[in-house]
Enzyme design. Sequence first.
Site, PDB file in Angstrom:
ATOM      1  N   GLN A 171      28.628  60.472 -26.599  1.00  0.00           N
ATOM      2  CA  GLN A 171      27.459  60.335 -25.734  1.00  0.00           C
ATOM      3  C   GLN A 171      27.397  61.388 -24.622  1.00  0.00           C
ATOM      4  O   GLN A 171      26.654  61.225 -23.650  1.00  0.00           O
ATOM      5  CB  GLN A 171      27.449  58.938 -25.091  1.00  0.00           C
ATOM      6  N   ASP A 172      28.164  62.472 -24.746  1.00  0.00           N
ATOM      7  CA  ASP A 172      28.201  63.501 -23.698  1.00  0.00           C
ATOM      8  C   ASP A 172      26.894  64.293 -23.680  1.00  0.00           C
ATOM      9  O   ASP A 172      26.585  65.006 -24.633  1.00  0.00           O
ATOM     10  CB  ASP A 172      29.385  64.446 -23.960  1.00  0.00           C
ATOM     11  N   PRO A 173      26.092  64.192 -22.589  1.00  0.00           N
ATOM     12  CA  PRO A 173      24.835  64.948 -22.549  1.00  0.00           C
ATOM     13  C   PRO A 173      25.032  66.433 -22.264  1.00  0.00           C
ATOM     14  O   PRO A 173      24.142  67.242 -22.524  1.00  0.00           O
ATOM     15  CB  PRO A 173      24.062  64.268 -21.405  1.00  0.00           C
ATOM     16  N   HIS A 174      26.182  66.799 -21.697  1.00  0.00           N
ATOM     17  CA  HIS A 174      26.461  68.213 -21.417  1.00  0.00           C
ATOM     18  C   HIS A 174      26.841  68.951 -22.698  1.00  0.00           C
ATOM     19  O   HIS A 174      26.244  69.978 -23.039  1.00  0.00           O
ATOM     20  CB  HIS A 174      27.608  68.341 -20.416  1.00  0.00           C
TER      21      HIS A 174
END
Length: 320
Positions: free
Chosen positions: A266-269
């Site tokens: 779920q890492d948006p970066h």
Amino acid sequence: MYFTLPSFKFENGETLEDVKVEYTTFGTPKYDENGKISNAILYCHGSLGRYASMRKILPLSGVDEAFDENKYFFISITALGSSGSCSPSLTNLKNKFPKYSILDIVNFEKQFLAERFNINHLLGVIGVSMGGFVGLTLAIEYPDFADFIMPGVSTYKVAGHDFILSRFVNEIIESDPDYNKGELTYSLIRTLRLANLAEFNFGLSKEALRNMSNEELGAEFESFGNESLDVDIYDLKYCNECCMNYDIEKDLDKIKSRVLIVACKQDPHFPPELDAVPMSEMIKNSELIVMDSDLGHLCFNELETISDELKEFMRGFDDS
């Protein structure tokens, strides 16, 4: 704790004298037959963090845990450019501070290790976000310096939406005519808050943000902006540009260290499918763990959820 390097030379040729390094240690140093520390692990924090970021691994530092403090000696340094160590704010050079690169951060930490601890070889490097940039660059530039590298929620180049985010932060800061004055004004304080708020969407996962009410989100947004005022705008600008220019894709085949890549679904970066997965395919002798955490880019605060996988990887270095 603090240590002073007599001087430090930047990649661009500029030199600063009496260079301050902020650091901490924990664990148990062990020595080889030459009296050198043989079990040192360097912890590298994310952008504009400080040495205290190492607390993320403390829950796994107990007996027989992955980072057992009886087996390893951990060193955490506040990086070049971050407040606490040599930086635009600490030196008060502000916009006259030398431009620096990820390689400069590597050389800063490498010089510190040599001068403070007489260390010319590490057991490993654990790096979070920008700290992963540092660990991977070290493994490329100095292939025999560390036995393992563990980049977490990191990547091999700043590109795509992350590059645009960095450009956007730069545009916000450079749009303020007071930036070139080299002194803090009311206008720059407002600009600093806006520049930091641009980053708000890239910490927690989209799922975590969606599960908050709009009232909760508004309060978190406001709090994030207020807390960001503790950051120096010149530290932010320099660090942002340093990361924006990071790209080691063509050199990944030079890495000889064992590599454990830790990503978050779920890492948006740095979404794993765009960053960690292709990086793992390009690095020989690498392994990949993909965490499942609504904390997204902040998932290193939940390392306990992958304690078994980390313990298995670290077993390969117990007798180093």
